[in-house]
Motif scaffolding. Structure first.
Motif, PDB file in Angstrom:
ATOM      1  N   ILE A  72      13.148   4.975 -11.700  1.00 31.21           N
ATOM      2  CA  ILE A  72      13.846   3.709 -11.537  1.00 31.21           C
ATOM      3  C   ILE A  72      12.920   2.712 -10.851  1.00 31.21           C
ATOM      4  N   PRO A  73      13.097   1.409 -11.102  1.00 28.00           N
ATOM      5  CA  PRO A  73      12.267   0.412 -10.421  1.00 28.00           C
ATOM      6  C   PRO A  73      12.549   0.385  -8.926  1.00 28.00           C
ATOM      7  N   VAL A  74      11.522   0.059  -8.137  1.00 26.38           N
ATOM      8  CA  VAL A  74      11.641   0.056  -6.677  1.00 26.38           C
ATOM      9  C   VAL A  74      11.093  -1.253  -6.115  1.00 26.38           C
ATOM     10  N   LEU A  75      11.871  -1.870  -5.231  1.00 28.18           N
ATOM     11  CA  LEU A  75      11.438  -3.048  -4.481  1.00 28.18           C
ATOM     12  C   LEU A  75      11.295  -2.631  -3.026  1.00 28.18           C
ATOM     13  N   LEU A  76      10.112  -2.804  -2.458  1.00 22.89           N
ATOM     14  CA  LEU A  76       9.866  -2.394  -1.075  1.00 22.89           C
ATOM     15  C   LEU A  76      10.144  -3.528  -0.090  1.00 22.89           C
ATOM     16  N   LEU A  77      10.781  -3.176   1.023  1.00 24.12           N
ATOM     17  CA  LEU A  77      10.946  -4.096   2.150  1.00 24.12           C
ATOM     18  C   LEU A  77       9.945  -3.687   3.215  1.00 24.12           C
ATOM     19  N   THR A  78       9.106  -4.608   3.632  1.00 20.90           N
ATOM     20  CA  THR A  78       8.085  -4.257   4.609  1.00 20.90           C
ATOM     21  C   THR A  78       7.919  -5.339   5.656  1.00 20.90           C
ATOM     22  N   ALA A  79       7.624  -4.908   6.867  1.00 21.87           N
ATOM     23  CA  ALA A  79       7.348  -5.860   7.948  1.00 21.87           C
ATOM     24  C   ALA A  79       5.875  -6.226   7.962  1.00 21.87           C
ATOM     25  N   LYS A  80       5.109  -5.604   7.089  1.00 19.43           N
ATOM     26  CA  LYS A  80       3.671  -5.827   7.056  1.00 19.43           C
ATOM     27  C   LYS A  80       3.287  -6.680   5.849  1.00 19.43           C
ATOM     28  N   GLY A  81       2.283  -7.506   6.013  1.00 14.70           N
ATOM     29  CA  GLY A  81       1.848  -8.346   4.918  1.00 14.70           C
ATOM     30  C   GLY A  81       0.402  -8.152   4.543  1.00 14.70           C
ATOM     31  N   GLU A  82      -0.258  -7.178   5.168  1.00 11.71           N
ATOM     32  CA  GLU A  82      -1.673  -6.969   4.894  1.00 11.71           C
ATOM     33  C   GLU A  82      -1.901  -6.444   3.472  1.00 11.71           C
ATOM     34  N   LEU A  83      -3.054  -6.801   2.926  1.00 10.88           N
ATOM     35  CA  LEU A  83      -3.374  -6.440   1.548  1.00 10.88           C
ATOM     36  C   LEU A  83      -3.339  -4.934   1.332  1.00 10.88           C
ATOM     37  N   GLU A  84      -3.853  -4.140   2.292  1.00 11.20           N
ATOM     38  CA  GLU A  84      -3.901  -2.689   2.093  1.00 11.20           C
ATOM     39  C   GLU A  84      -2.508  -2.082   2.059  1.00 11.20           C
ATOM     40  N   ASP A  85      -1.550  -2.699   2.777  1.00 12.02           N
ATOM     41  CA  ASP A  85      -0.177  -2.192   2.733  1.00 12.02           C
ATOM     42  C   ASP A  85       0.485  -2.505   1.392  1.00 12.02           C
ATOM     43  N   LYS A  86       0.169  -3.702   0.862  1.00 13.78           N
ATOM     44  CA  LYS A  86       0.686  -4.055  -0.460  1.00 13.78           C
ATOM     45  C   LYS A  86       0.105  -3.099  -1.508  1.00 13.78           C
ATOM     46  N   GLU A  87      -1.192  -2.842  -1.389  1.00 16.75           N
ATOM     47  CA  GLU A  87      -1.853  -1.940  -2.329  1.00 16.75           C
ATOM     48  C   GLU A  87      -1.240  -0.549  -2.260  1.00 16.75           C
ATOM     49  N   LYS A  88      -0.965  -0.076  -1.058  1.00 18.78           N
ATOM     50  CA  LYS A  88      -0.377   1.254  -0.884  1.00 18.78           C
ATOM     51  C   LYS A  88       0.997   1.330  -1.553  1.00 18.78           C
ATOM     52  N   PHE A  90       2.088  -0.520  -4.161  1.00 19.85           N
ATOM     53  CA  PHE A  90       1.955  -0.519  -5.614  1.00 19.85           C
ATOM     54  C   PHE A  90       1.414   0.810  -6.125  1.00 19.85           C
ATOM     55  N   LEU A  91       0.500   1.411  -5.376  1.00 20.37           N
ATOM     56  CA  LEU A  91      -0.031   2.709  -5.775  1.00 20.37           C
ATOM     57  C   LEU A  91       1.052   3.794  -5.732  1.00 20.37           C
ATOM     58  N   ALA A  92       2.023   3.617  -4.834  1.00 20.88           N
ATOM     59  CA  ALA A  92       3.131   4.572  -4.742  1.00 20.88           C
ATOM     60  C   ALA A  92       4.089   4.426  -5.919  1.00 20.88           C
ATOM     61  N   GLY A  93       3.995   3.282  -6.632  1.00 19.81           N
ATOM     62  CA  GLY A  93       4.852   3.085  -7.801  1.00 19.81           C
ATOM     63  C   GLY A  93       5.861   1.981  -7.671  1.00 19.81           C
ATOM     64  N   SER A  94       5.788   1.181  -6.588  1.00 14.12           N
ATOM     65  CA  SER A  94       6.761   0.100  -6.432  1.00 14.12           C
ATOM     66  C   SER A  94       6.488  -1.013  -7.438  1.00 14.12           C
ATOM     67  N   ASP A  95       7.532  -1.791  -7.746  1.00 16.04           N
ATOM     68  CA  ASP A  95       7.412  -2.883  -8.704  1.00 16.04           C
ATOM     69  C   ASP A  95       7.178  -4.221  -8.020  1.00 16.04           C
ATOM     70  N   ASP A  96       7.602  -4.331  -6.780  1.00 14.87           N
ATOM     71  CA  ASP A  96       7.420  -5.574  -6.038  1.00 14.87           C
ATOM     72  C   ASP A  96       7.713  -5.285  -4.576  1.00 14.87           C
ATOM     73  N   TYR A  97       7.514  -6.285  -3.718  1.00 10.85           N
ATOM     74  CA  TYR A  97       7.785  -6.107  -2.294  1.00 10.85           C
ATOM     75  C   TYR A  97       8.249  -7.441  -1.707  1.00 10.85           C
ATOM     76  N   VAL A  98       8.982  -7.360  -0.619  1.00 12.51           N
ATOM     77  CA  VAL A  98       9.405  -8.535   0.153  1.00 12.51           C
ATOM     78  C   VAL A  98       9.073  -8.253   1.611  1.00 12.51           C
ATOM     79  N   VAL A  99       8.423  -9.213   2.258  1.00 12.70           N
ATOM     80  CA  VAL A  99       8.018  -9.048   3.652  1.00 12.70           C
ATOM     81  C   VAL A  99       9.138  -9.535   4.577  1.00 12.70           C
ATOM     82  N   LYS A 100       9.489  -8.705   5.562  1.00 18.42           N
ATOM     83  CA  LYS A 100      10.478  -9.093   6.574  1.00 18.42           C
ATOM     84  C   LYS A 100       9.838 -10.032   7.601  1.00 18.42           C
ATOM     85  N   PRO A 101      10.595 -10.977   8.149  1.00 17.51           N
ATOM     86  CA  PRO A 101      11.952 -11.366   7.753  1.00 17.51           C
ATOM     87  C   PRO A 101      11.931 -12.131   6.433  1.00 17.51           C
TER      88      PRO A 101
END
Length: 224
Positions: A72-88, A90-101
């Protein structure tokens, strides 16, 4: 459509639940990854919204497991905005992310965008009573006859038919068909629904679009 929300913060969990429910989605909530995996054993959602920073099983690990078990598609919620966290993510299989808040409206934008992509890939043919709606060729067929609808009417019909007997809010239909930046009034939707009803009356009398007062519309296939 059903969305699974996984977050160990009860405030975020309830905030996301409220806004998704208001947008017409059915929501299941889990406080951690283990609860989430128990829920999908019996009922696979259309999308999962997963917090990254959770104890026990973090969002990256849960994303990998969700994709492996249910794809199933996955949208990640993260408090981090660094490039390596975004890369991690997407590599895990997420489709997109939103940074908190985050703004709830942005979350809805991204949810709708992901679901649109998956719908285009999966539900190319939709059956509604005697009608077949082909999302690839933009044709509606009834028996051996093929009809071409104006684009907005076709999109409305395909969205309603893909969720039979489910009430879709006026706001959701306007966003999905006319876009998030649409600045017109709701009368446009009323006119297109009326035109669709007139066409369905001639093509398939048992396929009807019902008004749910104060909420929106739903498509029903009635017994002949």
């Amino acid at each position: 459509m059903k969305i699974l929300v996984v977050d160990d913060d009860p405030y975020i969990l309830e905030l996301v639940n409220i806004h998704l429910s208001q947008a017409g989605y059915a929501v299941e909530k889990a406080a951690n990854g283990y609860q989430a995996l128990e829920l999908i054993e019996n009922d696979i959602p259309d999308l999962a919204i997963v917090d990254v920073m959770m104890p026990g099983m973090d969002g990256y690990e849960l994303t990998k497991t969700l994709r492996a078990r249910a794809d199933i598609p996955v949208l990640l919620l993260t408090a981090k905005g660094e490039l390596e966290d975004k890369e991690k993510g997407f590599l895990a299989g997420s489709d997109d992310y939103v940074v908190k808040p985050f703004e709830p409206k942005e979350l809805l934008f991204r949810v709708n965008a992901i679901l649109r992509r998956y719908e285009k890939a999966i539900d190319m043919l939709i059956e509604a009573g005697p009608l077949t709606i082909n999302r690839k060729s933009y044709e509606v067929s009834a028996g051996k006859k093929i009809y071409l609808f104006p684009l907005k009417e076709f999109e409305l019909l395909s969205i309603l038919a893909s969720r039979p007997n489910q009430v879709l809010t006026r706001e959701m239909l306007l966003e999905r068909v006319w876009g998030f930046d649409y600045e017109g009034d709701e009368q446009t939707l009323n006119v297109h629904i009326k035109r669709l009803r007139d066409k369905l009356e001639k093509l398939a009398k048992n396929v009807v679009i019902s008004t749910v007062r104060g909420v929106g519309y739903k498509l029903e296939v009635l017994d002949k």
